[in-house]
Design a protein around this motif. Structure first.
Motif, PDB file in Angstrom:
ATOM      1  N   THR A  35       0.943  -1.100   0.158  1.00 27.24           N
ATOM      2  CA  THR A  35      -0.019   0.055   0.024  1.00 27.24           C
ATOM      3  C   THR A  35       0.955   1.232  -0.093  1.00 27.24           C
ATOM      4  O   THR A  35       0.690   2.297  -0.600  1.00 27.24           O
ATOM      5  N   GLU A  59      -9.678  -2.138   1.829  1.00 23.13           N
ATOM      6  CA  GLU A  59      -9.847  -1.305   2.946  1.00 23.13           C
ATOM      7  C   GLU A  59     -10.488   0.061   2.589  1.00 23.13           C
ATOM      8  O   GLU A  59     -10.516   0.328   1.365  1.00 23.13           O
ATOM      9  N   ASP A 124      -5.002  -0.845  -5.428  1.00 28.25           N
ATOM     10  CA  ASP A 124      -4.484  -1.627  -4.145  1.00 28.25           C
ATOM     11  C   ASP A 124      -5.137  -2.940  -3.826  1.00 28.25           C
ATOM     12  O   ASP A 124      -6.253  -2.737  -3.249  1.00 28.25           O
TER      13      ASP A 124
END
Ligand SMILES: Nc1ncnc2c1ncn2[C@@H]1O[C@H](COP(=O)(O)OP(=O)(O)OP(=O)(O)O)[C@@H](O)[C@H]1O
Ligand SMILES: [Mg+2]
Length: 468
Positions: A35, A59, A124
């Motif tokens: 990340t 996330e 990501d």
């Protein structure tokens, strides 16, 4: 054309960076920095004036930005208007698994790229795609189509995936990607490895990687010396030793090896002191903690502190590739360098790479380098201690103790030098207030290197009596 990876020193080992409009995979285990790599790539791009897009499937944006290190958050705040994001991580619980349908994703990404005039994309974590596409073959074509779509809008992408059994999660990502970078972290050392770049070269092997508050930095395993310095006659700074060696040149690598107590550091200090006396810059780097003794002795030898510096580097807590790059920076204006206590570094599994890169660089720069290596046996040792340096050194001086006349005397022997006529005899030396003093050759003794010599005459007599 190349697009910068944004990671310090990474472009150098990737032939300038990513190919323009390419799709690049970064994979690794949990916490390896995927990340932060993606963020670093985008932050740098935005700082260069590009509009960038971060896509998270897993996330939420809030969670990710909350966990950003302070320095990177500040960088983000400074270019916030150029940094766009698509937060599928937050949308998924609300809109369900259909949000992972490739047409929905592609459309959202495409419109953000067009509307915001985006040229760099960070995608990501592709794992949540498998919620919608359970079939592996289908998933592969989805990743491929997604990459083609983003490319067609002219953006350069970094996408991340997890590592499972040494491979990226689905295996497919590696084939789709134009370049593949693998990150690893074993709890103490971070490594970055370039596994593939389409159409350009790269420096293979594992490189050091550091994550700090402001971002990521690579410490390549090579130092890339530029040009070649012309060798000039050089001095070891010890009376008579130059004659014994025959000839020495700038850029030479000299190994001083021997057990504790033989005064290896004084050989180093004499070497530097002599350079400083002639207005050259000397640097003494110790991998052993106690540098106060060395500083004091340097003072004893005369006022050399202005030109000679003494520095301690902790080999246990510093990455070996970081040390390599520190040495490069520290020796910028150095003519003579001493590295004291190479044995403290030699346990690293990357030591061979280090020695290869470091000695090649110092030699090319014309920096005369003395390395000291402490062997463990006090007496009767045949070892030179360090195969890596021994194979590359121009001069090797072995120090040893020998019991002569009820006294433990210090002896030096030249194992190797440029000159075929170098001194071959064993020479006694002493350590004095003014440094190393050569006393003279040991005559009429045999077996000195065993540590307990005998007089040559005695042997002769014994042989004669044997044949009587
Ligand atoms: N300021 C900092 N200084 C040093 N290391 C840091 C700092 N901030 C974070 N890290 C390290 O960065 C790593 C986290 O990086 P990142 O979140 O990019 O990993 P990741 O590969 O994306 O992990 P995951 O698979 O869990 O998503 C952690 O190992 C953490 O210790
Ligand atoms: Mg992550």
């Amino acid at each position: 054309m190349k697009v910068s990876t944004g990671i310090k020193n990474l472009d150098v080992i990737m032939d300038g960076g990513f190919i323009d409009k390419s799709f690049n995979l970064v994979y690794g285990g949990g916490g390896t920095g995927k990340t932060l790599f993606t963020f670093n790539f985008l932050l740098n791009g935005a700082e260069q004036g590009n509009n960038v897009l971060y896509i998270t499937l897993e996330e939420s944006w809030d969670d990710i930005t909350r966990k950003l290190p302070d320095g990177m958050r500040k960088r983000l705040d400074a270019i916030r208007d150029k940094f766009h994001y698509l937060d599928f991580g937050s949308l998924r619980p609300v809109l369900g698994r259909e949000i992972m349908e490739v047409n929905v994703l592609t459309e959202a990404i495409a419109s953000s790229i067009v509307v915001n005039n985006v040229s760099l994309v960070g995608f990501d974590g592709i794992a949540p795609l498998s919620i919608y596409y359970e079939d592996e073959h289908k998933l592969r074509s989805v990743i491929f189509n997604l990459s083609q779509s983003i490319k067609s809008y002219g953006a350069t992408t970094v996408f991340t995936s997890e590592e499972i059994d040494g491979r990226s999660r689905y295996g497919t990502e590696e084939f789709v990607a134009d370049s593949v970078i693998r990150l690893t972290y074993n709890g103490t050392k971070r490594r970055l490895q370039i596994l593939k770049t389409r159409g350009t070269g790269f420096v293979g092997g594992k490189h050091g990687l550091e994550i700090s508050s402001s971002g990521l930095r690579v410490y390549p395993k090579l130092l890339f010396p530029e040009g070649k310095a012309k060798p000039m006659p050089e001095s070891m700074g010890i009376l008579k030793l130059d004659n014994m060696l025959g000839e020495t040149f700038s850029g030479d690598i000299t190994l001083i090896t021997g057990p504790p107590g033989t005064g290896k550091y004084l050989f180093g200090l004499s070497f530097l002191k002599n350079a400083c006396k002639h207005g050259k810059n000397g640097l003494y780097i110790s991998f052993e903690e106690n540098i106060e003794k060395i500083k004091r002795r340097l003072d004893d030898l005369g006022d050399s502190r202005k030109l000679c510096k003494v520095i301690y580097i902790d080999p246990k807590n510093e990455d070996i590739y970081k040390i390599l790059w520190q040495l490069r920076a520290l020796t910028k204006d150095t003519n003579r360098l001493v590295l004291h206590g190479m044995n403290m570094l030699s346990t690293s599994e990357e030591y061979e790479d280090f020695i290869h890169a470091f000695l090649g660089y110092m030699r090319a720069r014309g920096i005369s380098t003395m390395l000291t290596y402490s062997t463990t046996q006090i007496i009767a040792t045949n070892t030179l201690g360090d195969e890596q340096i021994v194979n590359r050194a121009d001069n090797i001086i072995k120090l040893l103790f020998a019991e002569i006349g009820g006294e433990l005397k210090k002896i030096l022997v030249i194992i190797k030098s440029h000159s075929p006529t170098h001194e071959r005899g064993l020479v006694e030396y002493r350590l004095g207030k003014r440094g190393v003093v050569i006393v003279g050759k040991i005559e009429g003794m045999e077996g000195v290197m065993s540590g307990t010599p005998t007089k040559q005459m005695e042997i002769k007599k014994r042989v004669e009596s044997f044949f009587k």
